[in-house]
Design an enzyme around this catalytic site. Structure first.
Site, mmCIF file in Angstrom:
data_model
loop_
_atom_site.group_PDB
_atom_site.id
_atom_site.type_symbol
_atom_site.label_atom_id
_atom_site.label_comp_id
_atom_site.label_asym_id
_atom_site.label_seq_id
_atom_site.Cartn_x
_atom_site.Cartn_y
_atom_site.Cartn_z
ATOM 1 C CE LYS A 206 -41.311 1.388 -18.868
ATOM 2 N NZ LYS A 206 -41.490 0.765 -20.191
ATOM 3 C CE LYS A 208 -43.636 -1.746 -16.346
ATOM 4 N NZ LYS A 208 -44.510 -1.684 -17.529
ATOM 5 C CG ASP A 236 -45.513 1.335 -18.667
ATOM 6 O OD1 ASP A 236 -46.746 1.388 -18.824
ATOM 7 O OD2 ASP A 236 -44.802 0.444 -19.164
ATOM 8 C CG ASN A 238 -47.789 -2.086 -18.069
ATOM 9 O OD1 ASN A 238 -46.938 -2.259 -17.200
ATOM 10 N ND2 ASN A 238 -47.490 -2.107 -19.360
ATOM 11 C CD GLU A 261 -43.809 2.643 -21.562
ATOM 12 O OE1 GLU A 261 -42.777 3.343 -21.396
ATOM 13 O OE2 GLU A 261 -43.773 1.403 -21.649
ATOM 14 C CG ASN A 290 -45.136 -1.732 -23.841
ATOM 15 O OD1 ASN A 290 -44.970 -0.799 -23.058
ATOM 16 N ND2 ASN A 290 -45.598 -2.913 -23.457
ATOM 17 C CG ASP A 314 -39.361 -5.814 -28.070
ATOM 18 O OD1 ASP A 314 -38.452 -6.279 -28.768
ATOM 19 O OD2 ASP A 314 -39.576 -6.143 -26.885
ATOM 20 C CG HIS A 340 -41.792 -3.675 -24.638
ATOM 21 N ND1 HIS A 340 -41.490 -4.934 -25.119
ATOM 22 C CD2 HIS A 340 -42.477 -3.866 -23.485
ATOM 23 C CE1 HIS A 340 -41.978 -5.836 -24.291
ATOM 24 N NE2 HIS A 340 -42.584 -5.217 -23.304
ATOM 25 C CG ASN A 342 -41.134 -8.548 -21.880
ATOM 26 O OD1 ASN A 342 -41.479 -8.584 -23.051
ATOM 27 N ND2 ASN A 342 -41.954 -8.162 -20.933
#
Ligand code: GKR
Ligand code: MG
Length: 446
Positions: A206, A208, A236, A238, A261, A290, A314, A340, A342
């Site tokens: 994946k 980001k 992803d 976001n 994503e 997420n 998550d 998900h 962090n």
């Protein structure tokens, strides 16, 4: 007659660890990240452990739970959680926006602190029954090993700041070195993936996004696909892209992308859930999230509008049993569960492995930031990713034991920090003056 152990002590220990200058739509990760560790002891001498997001509001919430736990038999863990919910409610005070726009300051409202109590009590209960957690939760164990994905990030040049980022902490292999170095090019991302693959054996990746122009990030996806043709690859951003941009980019480069994503988010008065359903109509590309389905109220319209195919539920957002209820529903409806993440320590890694081992259906490889923290383990017997998988250990509970010395050192680091929350704009402002979060502008596009 066997006597069920009772809780004798509950400790909440805030800790900090080191991180790289990872870039996301929210800005740049600070040299430190914080977490809260929960340790519940019982009168048989066992310790149940848990880890959850850092910051003072979550710590205060955990402290407030203590009277509901102390003195109670560990077998009452479900009543303990019910009592906490009944008397204190959730920390969740958000107005419904959640992290639809990755405003990282809203993360504290999406995290449910009581998930850490659930985890520590299940660790104790598993130890009492001599069973791993995955055998106790949801519909019980579904698999003996769990696949994790290689979570790749663009990295800023930390030398452009005067902040104490780690630089030469691990030269044992290419991954140890590359994870602290500036990475902004297509070739850099492929090199990062190769180094991570060599150490951990990842089969899926994946990236980001939300950092560079969308076109650049999709070129990195294409290059990853060429290097790893069998890998599932996901990007992803976001929600940084507009609906139109997300559709154009997917039409142009979509073959390399297994699923997207949160490619786009709220715009022009439409919610992220509505925009994603338009995106799916136009592209037919599976969507993971997420951001737009982080609780039961959001899940209903998200599934109703067919906005998403993969829900990254998550356990820290949904609770352990809550996340598994999501997994069962998704499985019944031929949709897909994942988690998900962090930044986190090895306790969260063990929890993700146990929960994913109990999630029914054909789940997606689990997110983890742990590869960026590897080497900072807080536990003995920490679980490790090998050939892309974590094998559930035969040991009971989470399968790991806290190392009090390492915990004390991580707490000492935390005590030195002036700021305990998360503010990704702070580090970013070393690179771009007055940089401010904008949900529709990739971080380096200013
Ligand atoms: O580590 O900054 C980060 C990630 O961007 C995180 O905040 C996201 O919540 O990993 C997450 C995601 O998949 O969106
Ligand atoms: Mg995401």
């Amino acid at each position: 007659m066997t006597i069920v152990p009772k809780v004798t002590d509950v400790r909440i220990i805030p800790v900090a660890g080191y991180d790289s200058m990872l870039l996301t739509l929210s800005g740049a990760h600070y040299p430190y990240f914080t977490r809260n560790i929960v340790i519940i002891s019982d009168d048989s001498g066992n310790k149940g452990i848990a880890e959850i997001h850092g910051g003072d509001p979550i710590k205060e919430q955990l402290e407030a739970y203590k009277p509901f736990i102390l003195g109670r038999p560990i077998s009452e863990y479900r009543s303990i959680l019910n009592d906490i919910k009944k008397h204190l409610g959730y920390l969740n005070k958000n107005k419904g926006q959640g992290i639809q726009e990755l405003d990282i300051s809203n993360l504290q409202y999406v995290v449910h602190a009581e998930a850490a109590i659930e985890c520590a009590l299940l660790d104790l209960y598993g130890k009492f029954l001599n069973l791993p957690i995955c055998d106790l939760i949801g519909e019980g164990r579904q698999r003996d090993k769990v696949e994790f994905l290689g979570y790749l990030f663009y990295i800023a040049d930390s030398k452009k700041t005067n902040l104490p980022y780690l630089t030469n902490d691990d030269d044992s292999d290419e991954w140890g070195k590359i994870r602290r170095k500036e990475t902004l090019s297509v070739q850099g991302i492929v090199a990062q993936a190769k180094a991570a693959q060599k150490r951990y054996g990842f089969k899926c990746f994946k990236l980001k996004g939300g950092v560079l122009p969308g076109e650049e990030e999709m070129k990195a996806v294409v290059a990853l696909h060429e290097e790893f043709p069998k890998a599932r690859i996901n990007l992803d951003p976001n929600g940084a892209w507009s609906l139109n941009e997300a559709i154009q980019l997917t039409r142009k480069y979509g073959e390399a992308l297994t699923y997207a994503e949160d490619p786009c988010g709220p715009e022009n008065g439409f919610s992220g859930r509505e925009v994603l359903s338009y995106y799916k109509n136009a592209t037919n590309k599976p969507v993971a999230t997420n951001m737009v389905a982080t609780d039961w109220k959001q899940l209903y319209p998200a599934l109703n509008m067919k906005s998403v195919d993969i829900v990254l539920a998550d356990p820290h957002f949904w609770g352990i049993e809550g996340s598994l209820r999501v997994a069962s529903i998704l499985n019944d409806w031929n949709l897909t569960w994942g988690s998900h993440s962090n930044n986190h320590f090895d306790i969260t890694l063990a929890l993700y492995a146990q929960v994913a081992a109990a999630a029914p259906g054909n789940i997606t490889p689990i997110d983890t930031h742990f590869i960026w923290q590897d080497g900072q383990q807080l536990c003995d017997n920490a679980l490790a990713i090998k050939d892309g998988y974590i094998t559930i250990p035969k040991r009971p509970g989470l399968g790991i034991e806290i190392n009090e010395e390492k915990l004390a050192a991580a707490h000492e680091l935390y005590e030195k920090l002036e700021f305990h929350g998360r503010d990704d704009a702070k580090a970013m402002q070393y690179l771009i003056d007055d940089w401010k979060f904008d949900p529709k502008k990739p971080t380096l596009v200013r």
